[in-house]
Design a protein around this motif. Structure first.
Motif, PDB file in Angstrom:
ATOM      1  N   TYR A 103       0.859  -1.184   0.000  1.00  0.00           N
ATOM      2  CA  TYR A 103       0.000   0.000   0.000  1.00  0.00           C
ATOM      3  C   TYR A 103       0.893   1.230   0.000  1.00  0.00           C
ATOM      4  O   TYR A 103       1.635   1.468   0.947  1.00  0.00           O
ATOM      5  CB  TYR A 103      -0.935  -0.002   1.213  1.00  0.00           C
ATOM      6  CG  TYR A 103      -1.819   1.218   1.306  1.00  0.00           C
ATOM      7  CD1 TYR A 103      -2.616   1.618   0.233  1.00  0.00           C
ATOM      8  CD2 TYR A 103      -1.869   1.969   2.487  1.00  0.00           C
ATOM      9  CE1 TYR A 103      -3.437   2.734   0.326  1.00  0.00           C
ATOM     10  CE2 TYR A 103      -2.691   3.079   2.592  1.00  0.00           C
ATOM     11  CZ  TYR A 103      -3.468   3.460   1.505  1.00  0.00           C
ATOM     12  OH  TYR A 103      -4.284   4.573   1.599  1.00  0.00           O
ATOM     13  N   TYR A 104       0.803   2.011  -1.052  1.00  0.00           N
ATOM     14  CA  TYR A 104       1.660   3.191  -1.221  1.00  0.00           C
ATOM     15  C   TYR A 104       1.285   4.284  -0.223  1.00  0.00           C
ATOM     16  O   TYR A 104       2.130   4.800   0.505  1.00  0.00           O
ATOM     17  CB  TYR A 104       1.551   3.684  -2.666  1.00  0.00           C
ATOM     18  CG  TYR A 104       2.127   5.054  -2.919  1.00  0.00           C
ATOM     19  CD1 TYR A 104       3.464   5.334  -2.661  1.00  0.00           C
ATOM     20  CD2 TYR A 104       1.320   6.070  -3.431  1.00  0.00           C
ATOM     21  CE1 TYR A 104       3.993   6.601  -2.912  1.00  0.00           C
ATOM     22  CE2 TYR A 104       1.836   7.331  -3.694  1.00  0.00           C
ATOM     23  CZ  TYR A 104       3.174   7.590  -3.422  1.00  0.00           C
ATOM     24  OH  TYR A 104       3.680   8.836  -3.665  1.00  0.00           O
ATOM     25  N   GLN A 114       1.924   5.556 -10.192  1.00  0.00           N
ATOM     26  CA  GLN A 114       2.353   4.195 -10.484  1.00  0.00           C
ATOM     27  C   GLN A 114       3.816   4.001 -10.132  1.00  0.00           C
ATOM     28  O   GLN A 114       4.679   4.780 -10.523  1.00  0.00           O
ATOM     29  CB  GLN A 114       2.147   3.835 -11.954  1.00  0.00           C
ATOM     30  CG  GLN A 114       2.421   2.357 -12.239  1.00  0.00           C
ATOM     31  CD  GLN A 114       2.201   2.003 -13.689  1.00  0.00           C
ATOM     32  OE1 GLN A 114       2.726   2.650 -14.586  1.00  0.00           O
ATOM     33  NE2 GLN A 114       1.409   0.968 -13.928  1.00  0.00           N
ATOM     34  N   ILE A 115       4.058   2.983  -9.341  1.00  0.00           N
ATOM     35  CA  ILE A 115       5.410   2.505  -9.050  1.00  0.00           C
ATOM     36  C   ILE A 115       5.423   1.043  -9.453  1.00  0.00           C
ATOM     37  O   ILE A 115       4.490   0.296  -9.151  1.00  0.00           O
ATOM     38  CB  ILE A 115       5.755   2.659  -7.561  1.00  0.00           C
ATOM     39  CG1 ILE A 115       5.725   4.141  -7.155  1.00  0.00           C
ATOM     40  CG2 ILE A 115       7.116   2.058  -7.248  1.00  0.00           C
ATOM     41  CD1 ILE A 115       5.879   4.368  -5.669  1.00  0.00           C
ATOM     42  N   LYS A 116       6.460   0.618 -10.135  1.00  0.00           N
ATOM     43  CA  LYS A 116       6.514  -0.758 -10.639  1.00  0.00           C
ATOM     44  C   LYS A 116       7.850  -1.388 -10.270  1.00  0.00           C
ATOM     45  O   LYS A 116       8.909  -0.809 -10.530  1.00  0.00           O
ATOM     46  CB  LYS A 116       6.303  -0.785 -12.156  1.00  0.00           C
ATOM     47  CG  LYS A 116       6.231  -2.188 -12.728  1.00  0.00           C
ATOM     48  CD  LYS A 116       5.743  -2.170 -14.183  1.00  0.00           C
ATOM     49  CE  LYS A 116       6.729  -1.529 -15.122  1.00  0.00           C
ATOM     50  NZ  LYS A 116       6.319  -1.681 -16.535  1.00  0.00           N
ATOM     51  N   VAL A 130       2.394  -3.589  -9.343  1.00  0.00           N
ATOM     52  CA  VAL A 130       2.019  -2.359 -10.070  1.00  0.00           C
ATOM     53  C   VAL A 130       0.878  -1.629  -9.378  1.00  0.00           C
ATOM     54  O   VAL A 130       0.652  -0.444  -9.652  1.00  0.00           O
ATOM     55  CB  VAL A 130       1.609  -2.676 -11.528  1.00  0.00           C
ATOM     56  CG1 VAL A 130       2.802  -3.188 -12.315  1.00  0.00           C
ATOM     57  CG2 VAL A 130       0.465  -3.682 -11.581  1.00  0.00           C
ATOM     58  N   ASP A 131       0.150  -2.285  -8.509  1.00  0.00           N
ATOM     59  CA  ASP A 131      -1.028  -1.684  -7.888  1.00  0.00           C
ATOM     60  C   ASP A 131      -0.607  -0.767  -6.748  1.00  0.00           C
ATOM     61  O   ASP A 131       0.134  -1.173  -5.859  1.00  0.00           O
ATOM     62  CB  ASP A 131      -1.961  -2.773  -7.373  1.00  0.00           C
ATOM     63  CG  ASP A 131      -3.383  -2.270  -7.181  1.00  0.00           C
ATOM     64  OD1 ASP A 131      -3.553  -1.060  -6.940  1.00  0.00           O
ATOM     65  OD2 ASP A 131      -4.314  -3.093  -7.284  1.00  0.00           O
ATOM     66  N   MET A 132      -1.105   0.460  -6.740  1.00  0.00           N
ATOM     67  CA  MET A 132      -0.750   1.416  -5.696  1.00  0.00           C
ATOM     68  C   MET A 132      -1.722   1.361  -4.519  1.00  0.00           C
ATOM     69  O   MET A 132      -1.494   1.981  -3.492  1.00  0.00           O
ATOM     70  CB  MET A 132      -0.727   2.837  -6.277  1.00  0.00           C
ATOM     71  CG  MET A 132       0.215   2.983  -7.463  1.00  0.00           C
ATOM     72  SD  MET A 132       1.937   2.901  -6.975  1.00  0.00           S
ATOM     73  CE  MET A 132       2.131   4.521  -6.278  1.00  0.00           C
ATOM     74  N   GLN A 133      -2.847   0.654  -4.694  1.00  0.00           N
ATOM     75  CA  GLN A 133      -3.839   0.542  -3.635  1.00  0.00           C
ATOM     76  C   GLN A 133      -3.478  -0.627  -2.714  1.00  0.00           C
ATOM     77  O   GLN A 133      -2.560  -1.394  -2.969  1.00  0.00           O
ATOM     78  CB  GLN A 133      -5.230   0.342  -4.250  1.00  0.00           C
ATOM     79  CG  GLN A 133      -5.677   1.493  -5.142  1.00  0.00           C
ATOM     80  CD  GLN A 133      -5.724   2.811  -4.396  1.00  0.00           C
ATOM     81  OE1 GLN A 133      -6.255   2.891  -3.294  1.00  0.00           O
ATOM     82  NE2 GLN A 133      -5.157   3.863  -4.990  1.00  0.00           N
ATOM     83  N   PHE A 157      11.465   1.972 -12.089  1.00  0.00           N
ATOM     84  CA  PHE A 157      10.180   2.671 -12.142  1.00  0.00           C
ATOM     85  C   PHE A 157       9.692   3.018 -10.739  1.00  0.00           C
ATOM     86  O   PHE A 157       8.539   2.780 -10.397  1.00  0.00           O
ATOM     87  CB  PHE A 157       9.142   1.821 -12.873  1.00  0.00           C
ATOM     88  CG  PHE A 157       9.468   1.562 -14.311  1.00  0.00           C
ATOM     89  CD1 PHE A 157       9.157   2.488 -15.294  1.00  0.00           C
ATOM     90  CD2 PHE A 157      10.115   0.393 -14.680  1.00  0.00           C
ATOM     91  CE1 PHE A 157       9.473   2.246 -16.624  1.00  0.00           C
ATOM     92  CE2 PHE A 157      10.434   0.137 -16.003  1.00  0.00           C
ATOM     93  CZ  PHE A 157      10.110   1.077 -16.979  1.00  0.00           C
ATOM     94  N   GLY A 158      10.563   3.573  -9.950  1.00  0.00           N
ATOM     95  CA  GLY A 158      10.195   3.977  -8.605  1.00  0.00           C
ATOM     96  C   GLY A 158      10.812   3.099  -7.539  1.00  0.00           C
ATOM     97  O   GLY A 158      11.340   2.021  -7.813  1.00  0.00           O
TER      98      GLY A 158
END
Length: 619
Positions: A103-104, A114-116, A130-133, A157-158
């Motif tokens: 959970y971001y 988006q962070i991957k 890939v899911d930020m939730q 990617f983050g």
């Protein structure tokens, strides 16, 4: 998937089971979650890198049955990969349910959309996060090693992050594939709580599965019971929670079929395989003379017919199938003889996930871990498997064998101190070893000459002492070994040194006996000669002890030269010397102190036998 909870009182979970590990990543201290009874541990004992963070206050989540993990996380701004180290008590060759939560929560105040990054289980790719939730990823992993690594790999990617990590021992469950792992795709609890609740954990689920409540079958209606289903007396291998079995779906009035289809989200470069389980329990009291009979059609294959007993669980499957068309579909149909429509309480779909890569050779892993510990090496990327995934540890090179082997180790200018670690000798596939420009002391290990593939040995720029072993000189002179020793000012390179040194042990014949026993025997011998003067005197009469107390049980135990180097700490402490050679103090693995008496070299043959690791006899 958004994880939600039931508003009903389902009691306290009973997850204090041996083999269960629950980690709240980013938490500052261990705690007991009152809603679940789960003890969450901080991750300080499982990983040494990363930074603890908390989500932004406006993004705080209230997630009953998941502890506080949603609102704390650990981030990894440094390093290509960062790995959690899990060591379940059950060890290798067992099945484990591993689950990671994310959970971001805008923890960095950057409002990233988006962070991957990649998630690995051991040395194999698990999934891409890939899911930020608030979400989770699951895998049922058959571990071939005692240690399970869960690695987050930065793909550019983050910054990778993680909120929680679970490990559940699966015991003798049917959820297994020794040729890979299982990815849970659908764990459907049908006909129960409000589907808008999303997902649920149940207190009596011995595997702590997360069940989806929002799975809908075509033209179905719900049914439930409060009756007591006999899950303890059943032989159901999947051991479903009673709350799952108390609810079911059946076709709407006038229909005799239930159907469902699951479509793969991502196309693989191979034909995927699936395992499918169907779970039933008759929760309706059927009138005498009536029957509920049905068949199952799964991707065109027919199974059955099946009938149910009242309140008796029945699991059908697992059915293994290949899915070239990217879809798992089934229908459950009443037979022509059936008086009632079919029902279905729950079903599970797992994707078989191949594990193409093997962990690094275990002997090499044990050796490099011992080296890391001996020299207190603290490098960001020295975690997880030494050779995989993607990149090796800094300073290591590995070959492409399956499993891979360590073939090169460069620890030059790494601030190493102390003696040369004996564990280096266990890297038996190594070709190049560079320990130059450190603070190493003590003597050069002669057993380096026994490493069959070693062609480069650089020990220059240290503080080594003593003589250069003859066997290493021979290999260097014959160009089998590129040997570098410059800069060791106290290292003797002269032949006279070598001859003096040759009184050092070669063929070890002698006795490794408890030092305390040696001293006792010496005292007894002196006392015996002075006072008695004859041979036939019992030891017990001299010291007031029984024969049983003083009896010495001889055991011939073979030791390699490498082991003797370790036992005597590189022959560091001399405690005596006689006509046959010196005696050195040593310590066995069980804590016993021993004396190692070593025969001085008297023949060329004895020296060659020692180099071939002809073993010492330990009595």
């Amino acid at each position: 998937m958004i994880l939600r909870h039931s508003g009903s009182d389902i009691g306290v979970f009973a997850f204090s089971i041996i083999g269960f590990i629950s980690i709240d990543c980013g938490a500052e201290e261990d705690y007991l979650d009152g809603d679940t009874g789960i003890t969450y541990k901080t991750d300080k004992d499982f990983i040494s890198t990363g930074k603890n963070k908390v989500v932004a206050p406006e993004h705080n989540l209230t997630t009953l049955y998941y502890g506080n993990m949603a609102n704390s996380l650990r981030t990894f701004p440094e390093g290509k990969r960062n790995c959690y180290t899990l060591k379940p008590r059950q060890g290798k060759n067992q099945n484990y349910y591993v689950r990671a939560f994310f959970y971001y929560g805008n923890y960095d105040s950057k409002n990233q959309t988006q962070i991957k990054f990649d998630l690995y289980i051991g040395v194999n790719h698990w999934t891409t996060v890939v899911d930020m939730q608030w979400t989770y990823y699951e895998i049922i992993h058959y571990s071939v090693t005692d240690t399970i690594y869960v690695c987050l790999v930065n793909t550019g990617f983050g910054v990778p992050f993680i909120n929680g990590l679970d490990l559940r021992f699966m015991n003798d469950s049917p959820y297994r594939s020794m040729n890979g792992s299982l990815i849970p795709k659908v764990l459907a609890d049908l006909g129960g709580l409000d589907p808008t609740l999303g997902a649920m954990r149940y207190k009596d689920d011995v595997y702590d599965r997360i069940w989806r409540l929002d799975v809908n079958l075509n033209d179905s209606v719900s049914n439930s019971t409060e009756a007591n289903i006999d899950i303890q007396g059943s032989d159901d291998p999947c051991r479903l929670p009673v709350e799952v079995l108390r609810t079911a779906v059946q076709p709407r009035n006038g229909h005799n079929s239930l159907s469902y289809s699951y479509t793969l989200r991502h196309r693989e470069n191979f034909t995927p395989e699936f395992l499918v389980f169907f779970h039933f329990a008759e929760i309706e009291q059927i009138a005498p003379g009536e029957r509920r009979e049905f068949t199952i059609t799964l991707n065109g294959l027919n199974y059955g017919p099946f009938t149910l007993e009242y309140l008796k669980p029945l699991t059908i499957g697992p059915y293994k199938l290949q899915v070239p068309e990217d879809q798992v579909r089934f229908s459950i149909d009443a037979t022509l003889r059936s008086d009632l429509p079919p029902i279905l309480n729950a079903f599970e779909i797992f994707k078989l996930w191949p594990l193409p890569d093997s962990p690094t050779n275990q002997t090499d892993v044990d050796a490099i871990m011992a080296i890391k510990e001996a020299y207190k090496i603290d490098r960001v990327d020295w975690q997880g498997d030494p050779c995989l995934p993607l990149t090796t540890w800094t300073g290591l090179l590995c070959n492409d064998d399956n499993p891979p082997r360590i073939i090169s180790l460069n620890l030059s200018s790494s601030q190493l101190s102390g003696n040369i670690a004996v564990s280096l000798l266990n890297l038996t596939a190594i070709k190049s070893l560079d320990l130059s420009n450190n603070e190493l002391t003590g003597t050069v290990l002669e057993a380096f000459a026994q490493l069959p593939h070693l062609t480069i040995l650089d020990l220059s720029g240290n503080k080594l002492t003593g003589a250069i072993p003859h066997s290493l000189k021979e290999k260097s002179n014959s160009r089998q070994l590129q040997l570098s020793l410059d800069g060791n000012l106290d290292l003797c390179k002269m032949d006279t040194c070598e001859k003096k040194k040759r009184s050092f042990p070669v063929l070890v014949i002698a006795f490794v006996i408890s030092v305390s026993v040696l001293l006792l025997l010496n005292i007894i011998t002196i006392f015996w000669r002075l006072k008695i003067g004859r041979l036939n005197v019992s030891l017990s009469s001299l010291v007031g002890l029984s024969r049983k107390e003083l009896s010495l049980k001889s055991k011939n135990q073979p030791f390699t030269y490498t082991e003797l180097v370790s036992i005597t700490n590189n022959f560091q402490t001399i405690i005596g010397e006689g006509g046959f050679g010196k005696v050195y103090l040593g310590n066995l693995k069980d804590g016993r102190q021993v004396a190692v008496k070593l025969l001085s070299q008297s023949s060329r043959q004895g020296y060659k036998e020692f180099l071939a690791e002809k073993i010492a006899q330990i009595c």
